[in-house]
Design a protein around this motif. Sequence first.
Motif, PDB file in Angstrom:
ATOM      1  N   LEU A   1     137.601 -86.554  80.749  1.00 35.44           N
ATOM      2  CA  LEU A   1     137.621 -86.139  82.152  1.00 35.44           C
ATOM      3  C   LEU A   1     138.822 -85.243  82.452  1.00 35.44           C
ATOM      4  O   LEU A   1     139.966 -85.660  82.347  1.00 35.44           O
ATOM      5  CB  LEU A   1     137.656 -87.345  83.093  1.00 35.44           C
ATOM      6  N   PHE A   2     138.495 -83.998  82.822  1.00 36.02           N
ATOM      7  CA  PHE A   2     139.539 -83.073  83.256  1.00 36.02           C
ATOM      8  C   PHE A   2     139.583 -83.036  84.786  1.00 36.02           C
ATOM      9  O   PHE A   2     138.569 -83.263  85.450  1.00 36.02           O
ATOM     10  CB  PHE A   2     139.219 -81.653  82.781  1.00 36.02           C
ATOM     11  N   ALA A   3     140.726 -82.677  85.326  1.00 38.35           N
ATOM     12  CA  ALA A   3     140.810 -82.383  86.759  1.00 38.35           C
ATOM     13  C   ALA A   3     142.159 -81.746  87.065  1.00 38.35           C
ATOM     14  O   ALA A   3     143.109 -81.887  86.285  1.00 38.35           O
ATOM     15  CB  ALA A   3     140.635 -83.637  87.596  1.00 38.35           C
ATOM     16  N   ARG A   4     142.205 -81.036  88.164  1.00 36.39           N
ATOM     17  CA  ARG A   4     143.510 -80.701  88.724  1.00 36.39           C
ATOM     18  C   ARG A   4     143.993 -81.954  89.434  1.00 36.39           C
ATOM     19  O   ARG A   4     143.182 -82.703  89.969  1.00 36.39           O
ATOM     20  CB  ARG A   4     143.399 -79.525  89.691  1.00 36.39           C
TER      21      ARG A   4
ATOM     22  N   MET B   1     140.759 -87.565  95.283  1.00 37.53           N
ATOM     23  CA  MET B   1     141.051 -87.326  96.686  1.00 37.53           C
ATOM     24  C   MET B   1     139.965 -86.429  97.299  1.00 37.53           C
ATOM     25  O   MET B   1     139.182 -85.816  96.589  1.00 37.53           O
ATOM     26  CB  MET B   1     142.434 -86.698  96.832  1.00 37.53           C
ATOM     27  N   GLN B   2     139.955 -86.333  98.631  1.00 38.22           N
ATOM     28  CA  GLN B   2     138.876 -85.595  99.314  1.00 38.22           C
ATOM     29  C   GLN B   2     138.882 -84.096  99.026  1.00 38.22           C
ATOM     30  O   GLN B   2     137.883 -83.415  99.248  1.00 38.22           O
ATOM     31  CB  GLN B   2     138.972 -85.795 100.831  1.00 38.22           C
ATOM     32  N   ASP B   3     140.026 -83.568  98.564  1.00 33.98           N
ATOM     33  CA  ASP B   3     140.078 -82.139  98.258  1.00 33.98           C
ATOM     34  C   ASP B   3     139.659 -81.858  96.822  1.00 33.98           C
ATOM     35  O   ASP B   3     139.785 -80.734  96.338  1.00 33.98           O
ATOM     36  CB  ASP B   3     141.489 -81.592  98.515  1.00 33.98           C
ATOM     37  N   GLY B   4     139.179 -82.909  96.131  1.00 34.34           N
ATOM     38  CA  GLY B   4     138.705 -82.706  94.770  1.00 34.34           C
ATOM     39  C   GLY B   4     139.793 -82.780  93.712  1.00 34.34           C
ATOM     40  O   GLY B   4     139.533 -82.551  92.535  1.00 34.34           O
ATOM     41  N   LYS B   5     141.003 -83.132  94.131  1.00 34.27           N
ATOM     42  CA  LYS B   5     142.064 -83.299  93.136  1.00 34.27           C
ATOM     43  C   LYS B   5     142.189 -84.775  92.756  1.00 34.27           C
ATOM     44  O   LYS B   5     141.978 -85.668  93.583  1.00 34.27           O
ATOM     45  CB  LYS B   5     143.398 -82.772  93.672  1.00 34.27           C
ATOM     46  N   ALA B   6     142.521 -84.993  91.504  1.00 28.71           N
ATOM     47  CA  ALA B   6     142.667 -86.360  91.019  1.00 28.71           C
ATOM     48  C   ALA B   6     144.075 -86.868  91.297  1.00 28.71           C
ATOM     49  O   ALA B   6     145.001 -86.079  91.507  1.00 28.71           O
ATOM     50  CB  ALA B   6     142.376 -86.416  89.518  1.00 28.71           C
ATOM     51  N   LEU B   7     144.200 -88.193  91.319  1.00 31.10           N
ATOM     52  CA  LEU B   7     145.513 -88.807  91.508  1.00 31.10           C
ATOM     53  C   LEU B   7     145.614 -90.030  90.608  1.00 31.10           C
ATOM     54  O   LEU B   7     144.760 -90.915  90.662  1.00 31.10           O
ATOM     55  CB  LEU B   7     145.709 -89.201  92.981  1.00 31.10           C
ATOM     56  N   GLN B   8     146.634 -90.037  89.759  1.00 31.64           N
ATOM     57  CA  GLN B   8     146.872 -91.191  88.896  1.00 31.64           C
ATOM     58  C   GLN B   8     147.430 -92.304  89.753  1.00 31.64           C
ATOM     59  O   GLN B   8     148.478 -92.166  90.365  1.00 31.64           O
ATOM     60  CB  GLN B   8     147.864 -90.792  87.798  1.00 31.64           C
TER      61      GLN B   8
ATOM     62  N   LYS C   1     145.421 -76.434  80.173  1.00 33.93           N
ATOM     63  CA  LYS C   1     146.298 -76.731  81.311  1.00 33.93           C
ATOM     64  C   LYS C   1     146.956 -75.452  81.822  1.00 33.93           C
ATOM     65  O   LYS C   1     147.000 -75.191  83.031  1.00 33.93           O
ATOM     66  CB  LYS C   1     147.356 -77.755  80.879  1.00 33.93           C
ATOM     67  N   GLU C   2     147.464 -74.658  80.893  1.00 32.71           N
ATOM     68  CA  GLU C   2     148.152 -73.424  81.300  1.00 32.71           C
ATOM     69  C   GLU C   2     147.194 -72.438  81.961  1.00 32.71           C
ATOM     70  O   GLU C   2     147.547 -71.766  82.916  1.00 32.71           O
ATOM     71  CB  GLU C   2     148.825 -72.768  80.092  1.00 32.71           C
ATOM     72  N   GLU C   3     145.974 -72.390  81.446  1.00 33.53           N
ATOM     73  CA  GLU C   3     145.028 -71.399  81.962  1.00 33.53           C
ATOM     74  C   GLU C   3     144.301 -71.836  83.228  1.00 33.53           C
ATOM     75  O   GLU C   3     143.871 -71.002  84.016  1.00 33.53           O
ATOM     76  CB  GLU C   3     144.011 -71.054  80.877  1.00 33.53           C
ATOM     77  N   THR C   4     144.158 -73.154  83.426  1.00 36.45           N
ATOM     78  CA  THR C   4     143.325 -73.616  84.556  1.00 36.45           C
ATOM     79  C   THR C   4     144.041 -74.601  85.484  1.00 36.45           C
ATOM     80  O   THR C   4     143.499 -74.983  86.513  1.00 36.45           O
ATOM     81  CB  THR C   4     142.067 -74.337  84.043  1.00 36.45           C
ATOM     82  N   LYS C   5     145.224 -75.029  85.101  1.00 36.76           N
ATOM     83  CA  LYS C   5     145.964 -76.076  85.841  1.00 36.76           C
ATOM     84  C   LYS C   5     145.254 -77.433  85.806  1.00 36.76           C
ATOM     85  O   LYS C   5     145.630 -78.353  86.539  1.00 36.76           O
ATOM     86  CB  LYS C   5     146.220 -75.664  87.293  1.00 36.76           C
ATOM     87  N   ALA C   6     144.218 -77.530  84.991  1.00 37.43           N
ATOM     88  CA  ALA C   6     143.542 -78.833  84.867  1.00 37.43           C
ATOM     89  C   ALA C   6     144.098 -79.581  83.658  1.00 37.43           C
ATOM     90  O   ALA C   6     144.360 -78.985  82.616  1.00 37.43           O
ATOM     91  CB  ALA C   6     142.041 -78.643  84.719  1.00 37.43           C
ATOM     92  N   THR C   7     144.288 -80.879  83.809  1.00 33.21           N
ATOM     93  CA  THR C   7     144.748 -81.714  82.702  1.00 33.21           C
ATOM     94  C   THR C   7     143.674 -82.739  82.377  1.00 33.21           C
ATOM     95  O   THR C   7     142.777 -82.992  83.172  1.00 33.21           O
ATOM     96  CB  THR C   7     146.039 -82.465  83.082  1.00 33.21           C
ATOM     97  N   ILE C   8     143.789 -83.312  81.196  1.00 33.44           N
ATOM     98  CA  ILE C   8     142.868 -84.407  80.872  1.00 33.44           C
ATOM     99  C   ILE C   8     143.376 -85.638  81.602  1.00 33.44           C
ATOM    100  O   ILE C   8     144.454 -86.142  81.302  1.00 33.44           O
ATOM    101  CB  ILE C   8     142.809 -84.648  79.350  1.00 33.44           C
ATOM    102  N   ARG C   9     142.617 -86.084  82.582  1.00 33.94           N
ATOM    103  CA  ARG C   9     143.057 -87.240  83.361  1.00 33.94           C
ATOM    104  C   ARG C   9     142.957 -88.502  82.536  1.00 33.94           C
ATOM    105  O   ARG C   9     143.836 -89.350  82.586  1.00 33.94           O
ATOM    106  CB  ARG C   9     142.228 -87.381  84.653  1.00 33.94           C
TER     107      ARG C   9
END
Lengths: 490, 490
Positions: free
Chosen positions: A485-488, A229-236, A452-460
């Motif tokens: 690939l990681f991302a929030r 998405m445009q805010d840099g967050k991923a979407l499944q 995930k706990e430390e950064t809120k990023a998951t392996i997409r």
Amino acid sequence: MSKGITSRNEDYSQWYNELVTKADLAEHSSVRGCMVIKPYGYSIWEKMQAALDKMFKDTGHTNAYFPLFIPKSFFSKEASHVEGFATECAVVTHYRLKNDGSGNIIVDEEAKLEEELIVRPTSETIIWNTYRGWIQSYRDLPILVNQWANVVRWEMRTRLFLRTAEFLWQEGHTAHATSEEAIEEAEKMLHVYADFAENWLAVPVVRGVKTPNERFAGAIETYCIEALMQDGKALQAGTSHFLGQNFAKAFDVKFTSKEGKLDHVWATSWGVSTRLMGALIMAHSDDQGLVLPPKLAPIQVVIVPIYKSAEELNRISEVADALVKELKAMDISVKFDDRDTQRPGFKFAEYELKGVPVRVAMGARDLENGTAEIARRDTREKQTVNQEGLASYIENLLGEIQENIYQKALKFRNDSITKADTYEDFKKILDEKGGFVSAHWDGTPETEQRIKEETKATIRCIPLDNALEDGVCILTGQPSKQRVLFARAY
Amino acid sequence: MSKGITSRNEDYSQWYNELVTKADLAEHSSVRGCMVIKPYGYSIWEKMQAALDKMFKDTGHTNAYFPLFIPKSFFSKEASHVEGFATECAVVTHYRLKNDGSGNIIVDEEAKLEEELIVRPTSETIIWNTYRGWIQSYRDLPILVNQWANVVRWEMRTRLFLRTAEFLWQEGHTAHATSEEAIEEAEKMLHVYADFAENWLAVPVVRGVKTPNERFAGAIETYCIEALMQDGKALQAGTSHFLGQNFAKAFDVKFTSKEGKLDHVWATSWGVSTRLMGALIMAHSDDQGLVLPPKLAPIQVVIVPIYKSAEELNRISEVADALVKELKAMDISVKFDDRDTQRPGFKFAEYELKGVPVRVAMGARDLENGTAEIARRDTREKQTVNQEGLASYIENLLGEIQENIYQKALKFRNDSITKADTYEDFKKILDEKGGFVSAHWDGTPETEQRIKEETKATIRCIPLDNALEDGVCILTGQPSKQRVLFARAY
């Protein structure tokens, strides 16, 4: 019309919420977590459905319909499935209300179900319980069935389209004689989803597989498409699961092979939902409103007359009506907005908000000059064009807009994949730039969980056909053979 | 293939149940009263949906989607509505299951809803609660919205398609500035339904209005189309309701008129459901299986090769492939069944059972003669036809079959409307002949109720444009100004 939408820079999340509401796509209902999909939003969803449905049928699938309710006991039959879904679901316990005598409507306690029913959060269990009766021999396979349906997952924090208690989706459920064939099917449908996302939504996606942590409850392998998405967050944006024999074993579905051997059946399931509406909106739209890819726009072209007198309007209408006719013959959806209750400027803003890809404005001077003013929604550029050949010009322009929206999103996505080799870098990229971070990971669920706990990023996902590369895990320093690939994410 | 269906004469009800199951249309699920609509049955439903949806859109309607759940309190807001629907509905009381510690999945009592939710049996309440936010002025009217959805009514005695706890339907919900406009809408949609029934299902219908007893809960007037099944029982195939201001008042939906006056909005609702599948099956089919009108047949033409060697099959395939191509170009759905696992006779029986309108058989002798054998499903007649011009011949034949099925049903229906002038005659006709009985009634709910209790016949409708005629009520001898149509019904 005053749009008054918060800008993306100011508050992306607020921008999204306002856009969905003000563009008449959807709204919250009186039922917690359930949305109303308004006519304009639903007409986009219908276009998605039609395109997907054709792709499913072209790949040999047929539609069917299975019950909304699932007996509670079905969920316990597949061990990991129950953990994944039973904890958040609507439970039907009674089948009657009654008048309590003083005019109040209450639940009739005498009408208690022997076994509670769950409103389907997904239909693997009820469908595999049904397939048991459909499958005896290899001749009955494969079963290639899809269902368009509503499902309910009791989410505590909901957002229109992105996360709602009830949502609309399709779920494919196929049955196969061999593991290979089922894997092939799961991969085929992943590619169908990716094609759809890229060619219709104009949203580029990464095709990959999920890590065990992120797999569907009951799957051996979960394939996914991930969008940015445009805010840099991923979407499944869609998933396709190879379920192995898990559900066949849970529901005792066996078949006799060509060789006369009895074996459990192999399964896949795959689905996309109204969540795609969220992806569509967030991937392309701007501070002026929706930007819709022409292939999914309910109105592709709007014609707005600019006139001072009824006589002028009459003359413009003549030209406009002819253009409408030509465009319709090309299968282009067009609206001539000659409402006299609103001024042109109001109409311009309204159609920008609603994402109509091409706007044609025509005034008295245009008639004299044999021209029209064409504005494209994606770049907001205007151009004066001859009326002669206008329909063909618009047809080409629609194709160009579809392509341009995709290329813009693709460039943004590609620019948003950043490599990180240290945990410091990793966190810095997530905080300052966002997007996908391509990094080495030691392959353990524990490391994934800690990141995930430390950064809120998951392996997409682990991209399909990922390049192998020796490296060390950003968190633990353990050896790794490939980046993931990681991302929030939403 | 052995069909082994009970004949209609032997046991009509049993014939129906077996036919629905054996023709792969639907089956009972593990959830009481809920059906599984199988791919073949669902593909017929899809064709119905597509045709209806187009008719709705051509008359200015758009689709939208409203929540599955309705707060319990909404039902109490419209007094007659609650009586009609609250007594038989699925009630959601909890939103979570949990593991009880010893591996059993139980309802989590801590996750009890503050207000119970009803699974929609129909959506007037949730929709009118939503419309309150959509309507301020006459400029917001009319609202012409339709929804395709599943609904649940907790029926104790269920039959596939005809009466199931969950069923699929569409429900139109429109809002208008005047009573006249709403009545016009309700009548318009009744005629849309009648056109659909007659031109697509090939089922003739009587257009009429219901008596107050039989009205929809909350309606001022219920328009209906009534069809007749082969066993002489009537079936209500669609209803369209003029709701007056009842729901607008219950949900406080007001608008400012052009003249600046504040008034409640006028409403209609209208729906048809998967019940139409039952009507379709029961109106036309015979002891050999389904008879489908070509316009709704998933497979309109099947080609069966009759061969003794692979070489013969090859030669037949060449001709068949060319025919398939020609038919597809005419938008005719065709299947070439060259399976070598089944013999022609088995295939013939299978396609008869499934109601494929036209069967083409081709053998070695046909190739020599340049002919093919054409069998039509409706009359079961066979004819040898030249291969030259075969596609056009088939195209015409499909039109002829559609018309013939309709005419046959129309003749049967017309022959099944009988006048009765005494109560004795009335009962005799019901018992011996069935069908519609046209009789005088004194206009009171009490008489209607007594006749229903004594004969199981209800007033199906007062036909639109009914001829006025002086007479006396068959039960009470009270004066009457017109005959009404009674029948026993599904």
